[in-house]
Enzyme design. Structure first.
Site, PDB file in Angstrom:
ATOM      1  N   ARG A  49      88.976 -85.144  44.729  1.00 47.64           N
ATOM      2  CA  ARG A  49      87.667 -84.612  45.111  1.00 47.64           C
ATOM      3  C   ARG A  49      87.700 -83.101  44.901  1.00 47.64           C
ATOM      4  O   ARG A  49      88.468 -82.392  45.557  1.00 47.64           O
ATOM      5  CB  ARG A  49      87.377 -84.956  46.576  1.00 47.64           C
ATOM      6  CG  ARG A  49      86.015 -84.508  47.075  1.00 47.64           C
ATOM      7  CD  ARG A  49      85.800 -84.958  48.512  1.00 47.64           C
ATOM      8  NE  ARG A  49      84.489 -84.549  48.995  1.00 47.64           N
ATOM      9  CZ  ARG A  49      84.242 -83.388  49.593  1.00 47.64           C
ATOM     10  NH1 ARG A  49      85.219 -82.497  49.763  1.00 47.64           N
ATOM     11  NH2 ARG A  49      83.024 -83.103  50.016  1.00 47.64           N
ATOM     12  N   LYS A  73      90.805 -75.525  49.914  1.00 49.31           N
ATOM     13  CA  LYS A  73      90.875 -75.699  51.363  1.00 49.31           C
ATOM     14  C   LYS A  73      91.699 -74.613  52.045  1.00 49.31           C
ATOM     15  O   LYS A  73      92.419 -73.836  51.416  1.00 49.31           O
ATOM     16  CB  LYS A  73      91.419 -77.092  51.689  1.00 49.31           C
ATOM     17  CG  LYS A  73      90.369 -78.179  51.490  1.00 49.31           C
ATOM     18  CD  LYS A  73      90.756 -79.475  52.150  1.00 49.31           C
ATOM     19  CE  LYS A  73      89.549 -80.404  52.233  1.00 49.31           C
ATOM     20  NZ  LYS A  73      89.890 -81.707  52.846  1.00 49.31           N
TER      21      LYS A  73
END
Length: 286
Positions: free
Chosen positions: A255, A221
């Site tokens: 995840r 991210k």
């Protein structure tokens, strides 16, 4: 006890959720699993490497071309049905904020709805309750789906995360979602700047302390990229470091894009914590 699909996990058992993007413009793999056969091959590989959950997404999280509910369903529903047919024991999650899509994928065999946009469609939790499937309750800072944060502020980011996620979880259970199938997610990057996401990680133990299983979606991210000043394809090391910290603080579900690497990190942390014996223990004993 966390119960999803046919599987049960105890409190100290880390769980990997593998990302399978059914989009042509995903930020990380640039559409590598948009077509059926590459996507199914990705599922097979992820399961072989230790993923218990497959998270199917039909819409890119960030800004981009508009994707209607019908197009999102076209990208996900048939694929969910085929994964269910080929992998009857795998837990199938669908990353969607739309109740109509949630209903369609549950009909096709999904076990879990990953509501990454924080309850923007209240009907999604109602779908989860009706089908008795799991639900991920995420903090997105009130952001609209597919928008980036702009000068967002919090008096205390973790206080807001707890207020929102626990509130969503309690509402879900009140609607009829099984309590043992509800998770909370701090929503790294969603409605947050990099400093917010770092603080959310540092204080993850406060989420774990609520008693709800905590899911983290850290993989490659922007907060990792900004922290280390690395482009998307060079964020794996930073992601794995953040994964180790999150595991030590008690997060349970991860995840991820890199399943095998994440499994090694989680196994190592679990062994250091005393929750898992070494795979081999010969040193000093032979």
């Amino acid at each position: 006890m966390l119960r999803l699909g046919r599987r049960e996990f105890d409190a100290h058992e880390p769980v990997i959720m593998a990302i399978v993007n059914r989009t042509p413009d995903s930020f990380y793999d640039q559409g590598a699993t948009f077509l059926d056969e590459p996507a199914l091959a990705r599922v097979e590989q992820a399961v072989a490497e230790g993923a218990a959950i497959i998270d199917v997404g039909g819409v890119k999280a960030g800004p981009g071309e508009e994707v209607s509910a019908s197009e999102e369903a076209r990208r996900t529903v048939g694929f969910v049905a085929e994964v269910r047919r080929r992998f009857p024991d795998v837990i199938i999650s669908v990353d969607t904020w739309r109740a109509s899509v949630g209903e369609a994928v549950c009909e096709a065999g999904a076990d879990l709805l990953n509501d990454a946009w924080g309850g923007v469609d209240p009907g999604l939790a109602e779908v989860a309750a009706r089908y008795r499937v799991g639900l991920v309750c995420t903090h997105a800072g009130g952001a609209e789906p597919r928008t980036r944060p702009h000068r967002v502020t919090y008096d205390d980011v973790m206080t807001d995360i707890l207020r929102v996620t626990v509130g969503l979880a309690e509402r879900a259970v009140a609607l009829g979602v099984p309590r043992e199938s509800v998770m909370i997610d701090p929503g790294h990057d969603f409605g947050k700047n990099t400093r917010h996401s770092l603080e959310a990680t540092r204080r993850l133990g406060e989420m774990v302390g609520t008693g709800w299983p905590v899911l983290v979606s850290l993989s490659n991210k922007d907060f990792v990229g900004e922290t280390l000043d690395k482009p998307v394809k060079e964020r794996v090391v930073g992601t794995l470091a953040t994964t180790a910290v999150s595991a030590w603080l008690g997060a349970q579900v991860y995840r991820v894009h890199e399943v095998a690497e994440t499994r090694q990190v989680l196994n190592m942390v679990a062994s250091i914590a005393g929750h898992r014996p070494p795979a081999v223990a010969r040193r000093g004993l032979a």
